[in-house]
Structure formats: C-alpha cells, structure tokens
Enzyme design. Structure first.
Site, mmCIF file in Angstrom:
data_model
loop_
_atom_site.group_PDB
_atom_site.id
_atom_site.type_symbol
_atom_site.label_atom_id
_atom_site.label_comp_id
_atom_site.label_asym_id
_atom_site.label_seq_id
_atom_site.Cartn_x
_atom_site.Cartn_y
_atom_site.Cartn_z
ATOM 1 N N SER A 162 26.185 48.393 15.019
ATOM 2 C CA SER A 162 27.265 48.183 14.041
ATOM 3 C C SER A 162 28.075 46.901 14.243
ATOM 4 O O SER A 162 28.902 46.578 13.393
ATOM 5 C CB SER A 162 28.217 49.382 14.045
ATOM 6 O OG SER A 162 27.696 50.409 13.221
ATOM 7 N N LYS A 185 28.356 44.399 11.423
ATOM 8 C CA LYS A 185 29.390 44.405 10.379
ATOM 9 C C LYS A 185 30.346 43.215 10.504
ATOM 10 O O LYS A 185 30.969 42.821 9.509
ATOM 11 C CB LYS A 185 30.177 45.716 10.431
ATOM 12 C CG LYS A 185 29.357 46.944 10.045
ATOM 13 C CD LYS A 185 30.201 48.195 10.084
ATOM 14 C CE LYS A 185 29.424 49.421 9.614
ATOM 15 N NZ LYS A 185 28.418 49.870 10.596
ATOM 16 N N SER A 217 34.008 51.702 10.845
ATOM 17 C CA SER A 217 32.564 51.452 10.906
ATOM 18 C C SER A 217 31.884 52.112 9.712
ATOM 19 O O SER A 217 30.928 52.878 9.852
ATOM 20 C CB SER A 217 31.958 51.971 12.217
ATOM 21 O OG SER A 217 30.702 51.368 12.454
#
Length: 526
Positions: free
Chosen positions: A185, A188, A362
């Site tokens: 993640s 991102k 997230s």
C-alpha cells in the site's frame, strides 16, 4: 506549552489530546533516565543515545516538534470537510493565524493558484525555525544505528531502506535503496502524487443525471467518485440522495413523472475486476458506485462488496426517485448522448481531501479511482494498464527516480507493482518542496503513529505523534514510508521495505519496522 494555548479556543478534543500526551511524555522520561544513566556509566554514551527505541527518551530533544505533531495534526481522522482538510486541523491553522487551505477561487479542475494545506506547518516541522542543528545527521552514524536493526530476521530475506534529509533532498542512508520491491500500500503515495500533479488539489469528481430528449430516459452518469454515498449522513461526501432530489425536482418542472432509468459507466475502460479477483479489500473498479459497494455500514477496511456496484447504485438512485414521486423502470446500462440535458449534479470533496482520506485509511477504492482519473486527465486509456502508465509518466515529469519502478494498479494490491526506497523518499521530499504545494496532501494524509488510520495501534510504546507514515502489508510483504522529526528537530523522510517475510508473524515484522523508525527518531547521529 505556550503554543498550545490558542487551541483551547478552537476544539475541546484537541485540548484533551494535548493534555493526554503530556503525562505520557513525563512518565516515559522519568522511566528512561535511569536506563540511560546506567549505559553512560558503563562507558557507552553512544549506545545510551540510541539503544532504547521502545522508550520516549528522544522526545526530550524534539518535544516541541513531537507534541505539536501529536496535538496539532493527529486529532481525529475525520470528519472530512469540504475544504479538503480535517476540521480540527483547519481550526488550529486559524487559531495560529496562519494562511492555508486550498484556493477554491478557480473553476474545478483548473490549474489556478495552490497554497499549502493548513496542516503543512506542523507536518513540515523541522524544515526551518525549529531545528538548532545546521547540518543533517551523519551518514556513518546513521548506518551504525540502523544497520543492526535491518539485520533482524523478522524483516525477511530482502529488506531495503532509504533515509533522506527533506530540507536538502540529500540521501543520508541507503541499503538496497535502488532495488525495486513489492511496495504493497505504499504505492498509494505514488498514486497521490501523480493524481495531484495531473489534476490539482481543487479538482472534483462529478456525478450527474441527464435526460435524453424526446425519450424520457434518465441516465445516471458515473464520474468516478468513489466517495458518493446513499447514506443519510454524508460526512462531506457527495450524496446520491441530493442528486435524486435535484433530479426529481427538475423532472417535475418538465411535467415528467415516469422515466426509463439507465446508467453510464463509460468513463472507464477495460476490466473492472482487479487481478486479485473478488476480495473484500476492493470493489469492482467502476466510475459509478455508492458507499464503495459495501454491504454494511462500514466506511473503511475489508468487507463483502456487492457484485455490481454500478447497477446497485442505479437501483438505489431509482428507489430515491420513487420516494420523490418519480416512477422508474429497472435500471440498465447505457451511454448518455451529447444531446442529453443535465438535470442535476453532485461533486466530490476536492482532490486534496480524497488523497488524505485514501492515505489515512489506506482506502483501495479511492486509490484505484484516482489512478483511473489520472489516466483520464492525461489522455491515457482508463484501465489498469493506462492508469499505471499515467502514474509513471507523471512521476517522471516531476523529476523523480522511477528506474526499477512498475505500476500495475493504484492501490498496491497487485504483487507485480515495484517501487524502490529511493523513489518513496524522493516522493515524500517532493511533496514537502515549497515549489510543489499542490503535492502537500501526500504528506498531510499520512497516518500518525499511535493516533490515526493504519498506525492507530502501532508505536504505543514508541514514537507516537512523531512518525507519520504509510503502511503496506501483503502476505510476505511489509513496508513503511513517511516522515519524522529526529532528536535534533531535523525533518527526515524514510522508506523501509521488507519482502520475503513469508512464514513470519505479521506483527513481528511490523514491530521490527517500527523499531527502525523509532531508532531513527531517537538518533541525532552526529
């Protein structure tokens, strides 16, 4: 602390947080002094300085910066307001008399003027005026503190790291920092920077209802807003209820009480299903959905999703029209023509708010939407491949080191994604660059250790309020990238990546990463 006084006139929960932090600092300092003294007496002053990563001793050197971060930035992760910043942070900026906030004087999507977010002050603590140290930490000293921690078996077979001085952009420490690894993640952060640079902080995503002439067909046109909600409490998101009310009123003015209902998802192209398949972490990627296709009242985290989010949103829209006296058919897919007349529109919060919400929680659905929107904005095909190409192109335009990187999606759920520690730290430094204020939400949205988002339950006995970072977790993959203020008040950006952790308890690897970040915060290292 004098700088906390204005908050008492701003938000009671900010005051409560500040009051809660003070005794923790005091207790930790009292408990730590004897341990440091024993190490010092043993002739190990340098070890005494960095060998207690699970304590708060470093906050003595950065107490002002740390508490400012904790009480000024950390508050609640919401509500998300229309200015694109958390309400408490905006109020604090006002209380301190600082200019801030995005410039909404231009049309949505126009380049316009952009100023740093209100949170930029505390987030960028250490860039100037706080640090009493003119030089950054010494690389050799940093290596002495971090190398042993990177050898922890909990970090698997391929750990890599990068630490840079945000003020100068100079890399202070690197271990495999140019190696492309699965980022999970932390992808991102790249998605955020690409979307912000392509569209600007004020850009909004619009959902509209249009009437085809002479047919009485109403088309619900998806604009790619993943935060569109059908719930009564919107928390700043665009409301499907508002859109239905406006549509019904416009139809009533035309004397129309019965329509054929359709929905348009042609903004995006390609497969809606992510390569991971059906998964509670992500709905099908479509430009039309309500409440991220969730089957319960949750707003974040994994949950079962509806099989077809676009059809579900259209059905709910039809039910809302019926509640306003408009009879509809069962909705089906279609495409609005250029002759269709817009009846009503609703728009998302500004991109700055979407980015912050994506990073703090997230949120995979927002991430994939912003990747597709970046493709749309830059003329690429709005599918997974085109979105990845658009992200890479935008980062190259920003002058970032993309060698070794590969973007297969916007969320980091695809294991074929590759980022390097060098790229992650360069992204964070670029977001702090005064010449790129449009990128600031990529910093202000980072979770705060011990307080918000995916770091809420981490650093409870470590660098709470001092570390701001994006986490990344897949099976066998753990990453952490963000910023912190070190013992001397210097703002550093870091990226720690661990691949090959299969068979190791995830919490064990997370704690190993947290120890590295805490040691970095504790280490003046000169």
């Amino acid at each position: 602390m004098p700088e906390l006084r204005p908050w008492r006139a701003a938000k009671p929960h900010v005051v409560r947080l500040a009051d809660a932090v003070r005794p923790r600092l005091a207790r930790a300092a009292a408990a730590t002094k004897p341990q440091i003294a024993r190490l010092a007496r043993a002739g190990k002053p340098q070890v005494a300085r960095v060998a207690l990563p699970k304590t708060w001793q470093y906050t003595a050197g950065a107490a002002t910066a740390g508490l400012a971060l904790a009480a000024g930035v950390v508050t609640a992760a919401g509500p998300w307001d229309s200015s694109g910043q958390r309400t408490a942070e905006r109020d604090r900026a006002v209380a301190l008399g600082r200019a801030g906030g995005t410039d909404h004087g231009s049309a949505p999507g126009a380049p316009g003027r952009t100023r740093p977010a209100p949170t930029a002050g505390p987030v960028l603590t250490g860039l100037g005026g706080v640090s009493t140290v003119k030089s950054a930490p010494d690389g050799k000293a940093l290596a002495g503190a971090l190398d042993p921690l990177l050898k922890d078996p909990a970090l698997g077979s391929r750990p890599a790291a990068s630490v840079i001085d945000v003020t100068t952009g100079r890399r202070l420490y690197g271990s495999g920092s140019g190696t492309g690894l699965t980022p999970a993640s932390t992808t991102k952060i790249a998605t955020a920077a690409a979307a912000l640079s392509a569209m600007g902080t004020d850009h909004r995503l619009t959902t509209r209802a249009a009437l085809e002439p002479d047919t009485k067909e109403v088309v619900l046109v998806g604009g790619g807003d993943p935060t569109l909600t059908a719930r009564e409490k919107t928390q700043g998101s665009a409301s499907l209820r508002t859109l239905a009310a406006g549509t019904a009123a416009a139809l009533a003015e035309r004397g129309v009480r019965e329509v054929t209902l359709s929905y348009d998802t042609t903004l995006y192209a390609g497969d809606e299903m992510h390569p991971i398949g059906v998964d509670g972490n992500l709905a099908r990627v479509t430009p039309l959905m309500a409440d991220e296709g969730r089957t319960d009242d949750s707003t974040s985290g994994p949950v079962e999703r509806v099989p077809d989010p676009a059809a579900d949103a259209a059905r709910r829209f039809g039910d809302l029209l019926k509640s306003h006296g408009i009879k509809t058919t069962a909705p089906g897919p279609s495409k609005a023509t250029t002759r269709a007349k817009t009846l009503a529109t609703v728009s998302s919060p500004p991109l700055s708010a979407l980015v912050e919400r994506m990073l703090t929680n997230s949120d995979n659905d927002i991430a994939e939407a912003l990747a597709r929107q970046t493709a749309v904005a830059t003329g690429e095909r709005a599918d997974f491949a085109g979105a990845g190409k658009a992200i890479g192109s935008q980062l190259r335009k920003l002058g970032l080191p993309v060698k070794g990187a590969a973007f297969k999606d916007g969320s980091g759920l695809d294991r074929a994604d590759r980022l390097t520690p060098d790229l992650l730290t360069a992204l964070l430094a670029k977001a702090a660059d005064p010449s790129h204020p449009e990128l600031r939400p990529a910093l202000t949205g980072l979770p705060v250790a011990g307080f918000t988002g995916t770091l809420t339950t981490r650093y409870t006995d470590g660098a709470s309020g001092v570390v701001r970072a994006k986490t990344g977790t897949l099976s066998g993959v753990h990453t952490l990238a963000g910023t912190l203020v070190d013992e001397d008040g210097r703002l550093l950006a870091f990226a720690f990546m661990a691949n090959g952790t299969d068979g190791i308890l995830p919490t064990t690897t997370q704690k190993a990463l947290d120890r590295i970040a805490t040691a970095l915060a504790a280490c003046g290292c000169r």
